[in-house]
Write a protein that holds these residues in place. Sequence first.
Motif, PDB file in Angstrom:
ATOM      1  N   CYS A  23       0.750  -1.299   0.038  1.00  0.00           N
ATOM      2  CA  CYS A  23      -0.033   0.024   0.188  1.00  0.00           C
ATOM      3  C   CYS A  23       0.662   1.276  -0.044  1.00  0.00           C
ATOM      4  CB  CYS A  23      -0.958  -0.009   1.216  1.00  0.00           C
ATOM      5  SG  CYS A  23      -2.092  -1.526   1.388  1.00  0.00           S
ATOM      6  N   THR A 201      -1.388   8.961   4.794  1.00  0.00           N
ATOM      7  CA  THR A 201      -2.499   8.378   4.302  1.00  0.00           C
ATOM      8  C   THR A 201      -3.324   7.571   5.186  1.00  0.00           C
ATOM      9  OG1 THR A 201      -1.208   6.151   3.826  1.00  0.00           O
ATOM     10  CG2 THR A 201      -1.062   7.758   2.228  1.00  0.00           C
ATOM     11  N   LEU A 202      -2.986   7.022   6.257  1.00  0.00           N
ATOM     12  CA  LEU A 202      -3.859   6.457   7.218  1.00  0.00           C
ATOM     13  C   LEU A 202      -4.072   6.944   8.577  1.00  0.00           C
ATOM     14  CD1 LEU A 202      -3.409   2.570   6.529  1.00  0.00           C
ATOM     15  CD2 LEU A 202      -4.842   3.831   5.485  1.00  0.00           C
ATOM     16  N   CYS A 203      -2.845   7.246   9.275  1.00  0.00           N
ATOM     17  CA  CYS A 203      -2.785   7.733  10.779  1.00  0.00           C
ATOM     18  C   CYS A 203      -2.823   9.386  10.444  1.00  0.00           C
ATOM     19  CB  CYS A 203      -1.591   7.421  11.183  1.00  0.00           C
ATOM     20  SG  CYS A 203      -1.587   7.488  13.064  1.00  0.00           S
ATOM     21  N   ALA A 209      -7.764   6.221   9.473  1.00  0.00           N
ATOM     22  CA  ALA A 209      -8.262   5.159   8.913  1.00  0.00           C
ATOM     23  C   ALA A 209      -7.642   3.680   9.735  1.00  0.00           C
ATOM     24  CB  ALA A 209      -8.254   4.713   7.372  1.00  0.00           C
ATOM     25  N   LEU A 212      -7.588   0.032   8.664  1.00  0.00           N
ATOM     26  CA  LEU A 212      -6.714  -0.221   7.471  1.00  0.00           C
ATOM     27  C   LEU A 212      -5.462  -0.217   8.143  1.00  0.00           C
ATOM     28  CD1 LEU A 212      -8.302   1.423   4.574  1.00  0.00           C
ATOM     29  CD2 LEU A 212      -8.813  -0.749   5.183  1.00  0.00           C
ATOM     30  N   CYS A 213      -5.059   0.290   9.333  1.00  0.00           N
ATOM     31  CA  CYS A 213      -3.585   0.512   9.901  1.00  0.00           C
ATOM     32  C   CYS A 213      -3.032  -0.998  10.071  1.00  0.00           C
ATOM     33  CB  CYS A 213      -3.771   1.301  11.151  1.00  0.00           C
ATOM     34  SG  CYS A 213      -2.141   1.505  11.615  1.00  0.00           S
TER      35      CYS A 213
END
Length: 359
Positions: A23, A201-203, A209, A212-213
């Motif tokens: 990812c 992008t996630l944290c 998100a 998804l982490c």
Amino acid sequence: MPVAAGAGVDAFASRLLRWFDVCGRHDLPWQHPRTPYRVWLSEIMLQQTQVKTAAPYFERFVAALPTLPELAAAPQDQVLALWSGLGYYARARNLHAAAQGCVERHGGELPRDLDALTALPGIGRSTAAAILSQAWNDRHAILDGNVKRVLSRYHGIDGYPGLPAVEKQLWALAERHVASPDLPDTRLADYTQAQMDLGATLCTRADPACVLCPLQDDCVARREGRVAELPTPKPGKAVPQRHAQVLWLQDAQARVLLQRRPPVGIWASLWTLPQAEDAAAAQAWFAAHAHGDFAAAQRLAPIAHAFSHYKLELQPLRWRGIALRDAVGDNDALRWVARAELSELGIPAPIRRLLESDA
């Protein structure tokens, strides 16, 4: 030092790398090719700037100045023009000075040494580590804004990360993770990028998100329902509002009168419209420099611009067909500039937008 129960140092690095392989961001312009010069330039641009904003500036910059010696030899006006619109112009001035320092002291190359890198203008500990790990795959911990956020949540660290005591804690954790025996010597560049990608992008700061982490199983903030409150925000304070007037003078050939800012302070060394603190100062400046009727100025819509520590509202006043007094003339700090030449100068973004609104 609080560390999540069961969160081994090895688990952090290995899970992050597995996620990155699937990812992570593998097509950033500075990764192909990934040279020390391109990595350094990207790291400086990404200070205070998101990837999607920095990428086109990066490509334009390296197209014009593809090597460190070419950057060192370039006029400052060219460097600032290439940077124009990215903001935080001290980064560009430091980049230019650092390149010249590398030519003078390091044979025209970036030094592969943490202390030597941090001795260059504009390169702090985390930026130096990011350069070493990504350009040469050296084992160094980074601690940029994204990594601070990830570590604060993962380990449940309270306190604003900008405070020295909290930052010291986060550095210790970052060093522990990068020292993991489960982190191969061949993956240091990927590990550094993975940390930045996870935070970007996630944290994220808002609406992370977590589902998804790759680190969610051991994340203290997620387990304790504290994701929204970590990292601890910076203590707030009122941002002052300032006002100024900008004088937009055009001569009979439609050239614009620009003034170079002082070498220190806001917009240092950039070219901008002459500026005055208030209407009385603006009228005094006009009377001292130009022929014409100050009261004939066209009053344009105000421009709002935010700096890191105050807000500025600029009131543009515009005159056409203006001539300067004989005693003024063009000089190192004041010059008439044709519209076609504006792209060659470093001009603050709000002033450039104002001038381009007349295109």
